[in-house]
Design an enzyme around this catalytic site. Structure first.
Site, PDB file in Angstrom:
ATOM      1  N   ASN A  60       0.847  -1.193   0.000  1.00  0.00           N
ATOM      2  CA  ASN A  60       0.000   0.000   0.000  1.00  0.00           C
ATOM      3  C   ASN A  60       0.881   1.241   0.000  1.00  0.00           C
ATOM      4  O   ASN A  60       2.106   1.141   0.055  1.00  0.00           O
ATOM      5  CB  ASN A  60      -0.952  -0.029   1.195  1.00  0.00           C
ATOM      6  CG  ASN A  60      -0.210  -0.056   2.516  1.00  0.00           C
ATOM      7  OD1 ASN A  60       0.438   0.904   2.895  1.00  0.00           O
ATOM      8  ND2 ASN A  60      -0.270  -1.189   3.212  1.00  0.00           N
ATOM      9  N   ARG A  61       0.261   2.392  -0.046  1.00  0.00           N
ATOM     10  CA  ARG A  61       0.995   3.640  -0.260  1.00  0.00           C
ATOM     11  C   ARG A  61       1.478   4.307   1.021  1.00  0.00           C
ATOM     12  O   ARG A  61       1.925   5.452   0.978  1.00  0.00           O
ATOM     13  CB  ARG A  61       0.113   4.637  -1.018  1.00  0.00           C
ATOM     14  CG  ARG A  61      -0.220   4.203  -2.424  1.00  0.00           C
ATOM     15  CD  ARG A  61      -1.064   5.279  -3.106  1.00  0.00           C
ATOM     16  NE  ARG A  61      -1.501   4.864  -4.413  1.00  0.00           N
ATOM     17  CZ  ARG A  61      -0.754   4.975  -5.522  1.00  0.00           C
ATOM     18  NH1 ARG A  61       0.455   5.499  -5.443  1.00  0.00           N
ATOM     19  NH2 ARG A  61      -1.211   4.554  -6.677  1.00  0.00           N
TER      20      ARG A  61
END
Ligand code: C5P
Length: 230
Positions: free
Chosen positions: A30-31
């Site tokens: 994920n970011r």
């Protein structure tokens, strides 16, 4: 300049984003950059706390006086957090933990042509649920007053639900003491040096903070947690 109002308190923070490996070269991730978690660690240490960070895939300088425990996956994060929770007076779960991981890990790189009978077929990746670490901490604590437990909720909102509404539901469901809600999107929050949050409490109105630097947001979260610690 800040009062050393956390002197003597033990603060455990999870930061970053877990990576769930598919094969030796690929993962589901994920970011999350870890910036908000590391800012919390830096500010808690500056306010006098002893601080440990369970850090998933963060490439940031380690704040002064903070102990980092590196992990990769959600299961590794769970093991590290559970090993440290007895030490902690305050746990802040700022990490973006993958809700799912691949059901199987391929020991060698998955080939583009993975099915010889159908060379154009795309593989189907089966996922299984990861444990909810935060929910596990709340359950294990039971009625004890400590550790104080703070969760995060990264929400995009949708047509029917504002991020605040989603946050209130999540606070009730997770049973943590504070829930820090931030609105996320591709160019919002993740990786940014700024953040805008609503800090939801079991008792009392939500506290809004930001837009501001993640250090200012960190202080607002620590301000909201401090009265809960006795
Ligand atoms: O349900 P949701 O993933 O939005 O909840 C976010 C909060 O729960 C964060 O504090 C995150 O660190 C924590 N979490 C967790 N274990 C998971 C998923 C989320 O501890 N598997």
């Amino acid at each position: 300049q800040q009062e050393p109002d956390y002197t003597g308190w033990h603060v455990l923070i999870s930061a970053g984003g877990t990576r769930e490996p598919l094969d030796p070269v690929r993962f589901l991730g994920n970011r999350s950059s870890g910036k908000q978690g590391f800012a919390l660690a830096a500010r808690a240490a500056a306010r006098g706390a002893l601080v440990k960070v369970v850090s998933a895939n963060v490439s940031l300088p380690v704040p002064e006086g903070v102990e980092v425990i590196p992990v990769g996956t959600a299961l590794e994060m769970q093991a590290a957090v559970e090993a440290q929770v007895g030490w902690a007076d305050l746990v802040i779960m700022a990490a973006a933990v993958a809700d799912f991981r691949p059901a199987a890990y391929a020991g060698s790189k998955i080939k583009k042509t993975h099915d010889p009978a159908d060379p154009d077929a795309a593989p189907v990746i089966e996922l299984v649920r990861n444990p909810d670490i935060l929910a596990g901490l709340v359950q294990a604590r039971g009625p004890a007053p400590r550790p104080v437990i703070v969760g995060f909720a990264a929400e995009t909102g949708d047509a029917d639900h504002s991020v605040l509404r989603l946050g209130e539901e999540k606070l009730a469901r997770k049973g943590c003491d504070l829930l820090v809600v931030n609105e996320v999107g591709v160019d919002k929050t993740f990786g940014s040096d700024e953040n805008t949050v609503h800090i939801l409490r079991k008792v009392g109105a939500p506290v809004a903070a930001g837009p501001a630097g993640k250090d200012v947001i960190a202080d607002a979260i620590l301000d909201a947690a401090r009265p809960l610690m006795g």
